[in-house]
Design an enzyme around this catalytic site. Structure first.
Site, PDB file in Angstrom:
ATOM      1  N   GLU A 116       0.810  -1.209   0.000  1.00 58.97           N
ATOM      2  CA  GLU A 116       0.000   0.000   0.000  1.00 58.97           C
ATOM      3  C   GLU A 116       0.849   1.268   0.000  1.00 58.97           C
ATOM      4  O   GLU A 116       1.842   1.375   0.736  1.00 58.97           O
ATOM      5  CB  GLU A 116      -0.924   0.025   1.225  1.00 58.97           C
ATOM      6  CG  GLU A 116      -1.971  -1.071   1.180  1.00 58.97           C
ATOM      7  CD  GLU A 116      -3.080  -0.851   2.205  1.00 58.97           C
ATOM      8  OE1 GLU A 116      -4.248  -0.945   1.815  1.00 58.97           O
ATOM      9  OE2 GLU A 116      -2.761  -0.599   3.384  1.00 58.97           O
ATOM     10  N   ASP A 117       0.459   2.187  -0.861  1.00 64.79           N
ATOM     11  CA  ASP A 117       0.903   3.586  -0.796  1.00 64.79           C
ATOM     12  C   ASP A 117       2.363   3.836  -1.160  1.00 64.79           C
ATOM     13  O   ASP A 117       2.885   4.910  -0.852  1.00 64.79           O
ATOM     14  CB  ASP A 117       0.658   4.158   0.608  1.00 64.79           C
ATOM     15  CG  ASP A 117      -0.814   4.256   0.958  1.00 64.79           C
ATOM     16  OD1 ASP A 117      -1.644   3.781   0.177  1.00 64.79           O
ATOM     17  OD2 ASP A 117      -1.135   4.807   2.030  1.00 64.79           O
ATOM     18  N   CYS A 132      -6.847   4.402  -3.029  1.00 62.56           N
ATOM     19  CA  CYS A 132      -7.078   2.955  -3.001  1.00 62.56           C
ATOM     20  C   CYS A 132      -8.431   2.499  -3.541  1.00 62.56           C
ATOM     21  O   CYS A 132      -8.503   1.640  -4.421  1.00 62.56           O
ATOM     22  CB  CYS A 132      -6.878   2.430  -1.597  1.00 62.56           C
ATOM     23  SG  CYS A 132      -7.930   3.190  -0.343  1.00 62.56           S
ATOM     24  N   ASP A 183      -0.653  -0.481  -4.566  1.00 66.69           N
ATOM     25  CA  ASP A 183      -2.013  -0.105  -4.972  1.00 66.69           C
ATOM     26  C   ASP A 183      -2.099   1.297  -5.559  1.00 66.69           C
ATOM     27  O   ASP A 183      -3.091   1.649  -6.179  1.00 66.69           O
ATOM     28  CB  ASP A 183      -3.007  -0.292  -3.818  1.00 66.69           C
ATOM     29  CG  ASP A 183      -2.757   0.614  -2.627  1.00 66.69           C
ATOM     30  OD1 ASP A 183      -1.688   1.247  -2.542  1.00 66.69           O
ATOM     31  OD2 ASP A 183      -3.649   0.677  -1.750  1.00 66.69           O
ATOM     32  N   HIS A 184      -1.090   2.103  -5.371  1.00 67.44           N
ATOM     33  CA  HIS A 184      -0.929   3.425  -5.986  1.00 67.44           C
ATOM     34  C   HIS A 184       0.317   4.029  -5.382  1.00 67.44           C
ATOM     35  O   HIS A 184       1.050   3.360  -4.654  1.00 67.44           O
ATOM     36  CB  HIS A 184      -2.149   4.340  -5.758  1.00 67.44           C
ATOM     37  CG  HIS A 184      -2.621   4.380  -4.340  1.00 67.44           C
ATOM     38  ND1 HIS A 184      -1.925   5.012  -3.342  1.00 67.44           N
ATOM     39  CD2 HIS A 184      -3.706   3.833  -3.743  1.00 67.44           C
ATOM     40  CE1 HIS A 184      -2.564   4.867  -2.197  1.00 67.44           C
ATOM     41  NE2 HIS A 184      -3.640   4.140  -2.407  1.00 67.44           N
TER      42      HIS A 184
END
Length: 610
Positions: free
Chosen positions: A33-34, A73, A238-239
């Site tokens: 994540e992130d 997300c 996810d980004h």
């Protein structure tokens, strides 16, 4: 006769002995994540310590230009799940639950239809109406492919949360930093060199190293189970993120993600790429679902908009391939941006350039670097690109050469040497928005009224909606061109409420009391979002008393969740939060029917955070 029967028996026995081996590949998706690509060692960060991901890249394919189509997300997940752009589905607003058409089906439904055991551990938040967990065989913190039937192929998602932006919040970050001192880290030029920025960068390197170790544990578990040669592995984030101007921005730091795919020798025929090589062609999240189906031998359904970049039905990347990027409401805050990139050139269009480029969310202000960055701006300690991020209005267009300017600090949009490219990329973006029927052209507070509870995408595609006319007007309105005031005034009296919205936006952006008559008429519009846009325009034209009065009247009579969010956004932008009656705040906090984000606004108003 006995010999053929004997051979048949041997064949059957061999088949049975191999029954536990899948005829089609297993798929393991590991997501973090992130973290944007620049946090990972194999993407060139010499200060990173990511040995397991780097080793996976050495044996697999490293995609140099992989993108999350959205920099947050839930919007990104809806794009991945259905293989369709969020702005086509109507899922582009963060944590919304709008209905989508039945034609958009998850990749999970296709895999389960082919006998795959599909597990998700465990993020959902797919951003549209429905039961997120119901689509999976297993969806929980304990979901695992090991629970499948013997010999059953699987598709398993493991979501690693240790690198989430909240990991840098004071209550979650733990001991810090362990590996790199704050004085040692590299500070990219898009960030101010502040002590808190350095400390967050150093701390996040530790989080990334921990995440890399978790990736390794999942790979080791696969190997130990004897499944490595039967399983195609994807690793991606996810980004982007996580420090300021990462997550929620369609700059490279917000949307360019690490993506590494390992295809075992057994399934080598499913990839055209060299093992251990770097792949130049752009890929994006919208491509993942079609690629997944292609890997198990299925063709892309009509509703999927992406491109299969691996598998039996791989589509070669067009020579001029461009990734489409989008950003709309994130949490409580509205704003509309679109972009395209081929990995070398990037074009960004702001459709609400009257808004500052920070903040796009309040959530981030639990991170010390964000707090310090804002304070440095408030104290007048910043200049150049560091200051400009907090200022309004913003330029409506940006053009970047990512080869010479990978951190996107030099906007070439006004450079005559790039005028031809600017026009071409602007046209390309406009064409893409037309192709996908971008629902972001309709303001979210209007969706329920205009779509009548049905999917907004059906309304946007209907014969009663002048999509091209609205798109042209949105481009016109965002130009801040006083020479276009006459045209905007004509659209302000249109029978189409969406055209009235963009006309009023354009008059507000143009400013200088432009189109005052049309703006006063807008105060009586049937739609709250148009009335509020007109009232905000009055404030920006020096008529603060009239504009604020109109907004407060709206506040006391409006109950629609998204209209209230839009209204409070406007009140913040004209510094009228102190005008909100305490009684309204208290009643909103007690109202069980009030939307979650409206309540968050009320809580922040009560605590003095706004």
């Amino acid at each position: 006769m006995l010999r053929p029967l004997l051979l048949l028996g041997i064949s059957l026995n061999l088949t049975l002995l191999g029954a536990d081996k899948p005829e089609r590949p297993n798929i393991l998706w590991i997501t973090s994540e992130d973290n944007s690509a620049h946090w990972i060692g194999c993407y060139g960060n010499e200060q990173a310590k990511t040995p397991r991901i780097d080793a996976l890249a050495d044996e697999g394919h490293l995609f140099l230009h992989a993108y999350s189509n959205a920099p947050v997300c839930a919007v990104a997940r809806s794009t991945i799940l259905n293989g369709a752009y969020a702005v086509t589905q109507g899922t582009q607003h963060m944590r919304s639950r709008h209905p989508i058409p039945e034609r958009f089906k998850s990749y999970v439904s296709y895999l389960r239809g082919q006998g795959y055991y599909c597990t998700n551990r465990s993020k959902t938040d797919f951003n549209f109406k429905g039961d997120d967990r119901a689509i999976w065989d297993e969806c929980s913190g304990k979901a695992h492919y090991k629970n499948r039937a013997e010999g059953q192929p699987f598709m398993a998602v493991f979501n690693l949360t240790v690198s989430h932006e909240s990991s840098l919040f004071p209550n979650k970050r733990g001991k810090e930093p362990r590996r790199l001192a704050a004085s040692e880290v590299d500070v990219p030029p898009y960030l101010p060199d502040l002590p808190e920025v350095r400390k967050d960068i150093a701390a996040y390197h530790d989080k990334i190293t921990t995440m890399d170790g978790q990736v390794g544990e999942l790979l080791d578990e696969l190997e130990k189970a004897g499944l490595a040669e039967d399983t195609i592995v994807f690793y991606y984030s996810d980004h982007g993120g996580v420090t300021p101007r990462g997550k929620r921005y369609i700059k490279e730091t917000g949307v360019r993600v690490p993506m590494v795919v390992h295809v075992p020798s057994k399934w080598g025929h499913l990839t055209p790429f060299k093992r251990g090589g770097k792949v130049d062609e752009p890929v994006a999240f919208v491509d993942l679902a079609p690629t997944l189906l292609s890997l198990i031998g299925l063709e892309k359904p009509d509703a999927m908009q992406g491109r299969a970049f691996l598998g039996e039905h791989r589509e070669a990347a067009p020579e001029d391939d461009m990734v489409f990027l989008y950003a709309d409401r994130f949490d409580e805050l509205y704003g509309m941006r679109r972009g395209i990139t081929d990995g070398r050139w990037k074009y960004i269009r702001r459709f609400t350039p009257q808004l500052a480029a920070a903040p796009y969310s309040f959530y981030q202000f639990s991170m010390p670097s964000w707090v310090a960055y804002r304070k440095a701006w408030q104290d007048g300690e910043l200049d150049g690109v560091h200051k400009a991020m907090w200022e309004a209005p913003q330029v409506e267009e940006e053009l970047f050469d990512l080869k010479s300017d990978p951190w996107e600090v030099r906007n070439l949009a006004a450079d005559p040497a790039h005028a031809e490219r600017l026009v071409a990329m602007r046209s390309r973006l406009k064409g893409k928005m037309t192709e996908v029927k971008d629902t972001g052209l309709v303001p979210e507070p209007m969706w329920a009224a205009l779509a009548g509870g049905k999917p907004i995408t059906d309304f946007v595609r209907s014969s009663g909606f002048d999509f091209q006319g609205v798109l042209d007007l949105a481009f016109l309105a965002s130009r801040a061109d006083l020479g276009e005031v006459g045209a905007l005034m004509e659209f302000a009296s249109s029978d189409d409420p969406v055209k009235r919205y963009w006309a009023l936006q354009g008059l507000q952006i143009a400013g200088q009391k432009a189109g005052l008559e049309a703006i006063l008429t807008g105060l009586r519009d049937e739609h709250s979002v148009n009335r509020v846009t007109a009232a905000e325009a009055l404030c920006r034209m020096g008529k603060e008393k009239e504009g604020r009065a109109a907004m407060l009247k709206e506040l006391m009579s409006e109950t629609h969740e998204y209209s209230l969010q839009y209204l409070i956004n406007a009140l913040m932008r004209v510094d009228a939060i102190d005008d909100i009656p305490e009684a309204w705040v208290n009643e909103t906090l007690k109202d069980r029917k009030a939307g979650a984000y409206v309540k968050r606004f009320a809580e922040r108003i009560k605590s003095g955070e706004l």
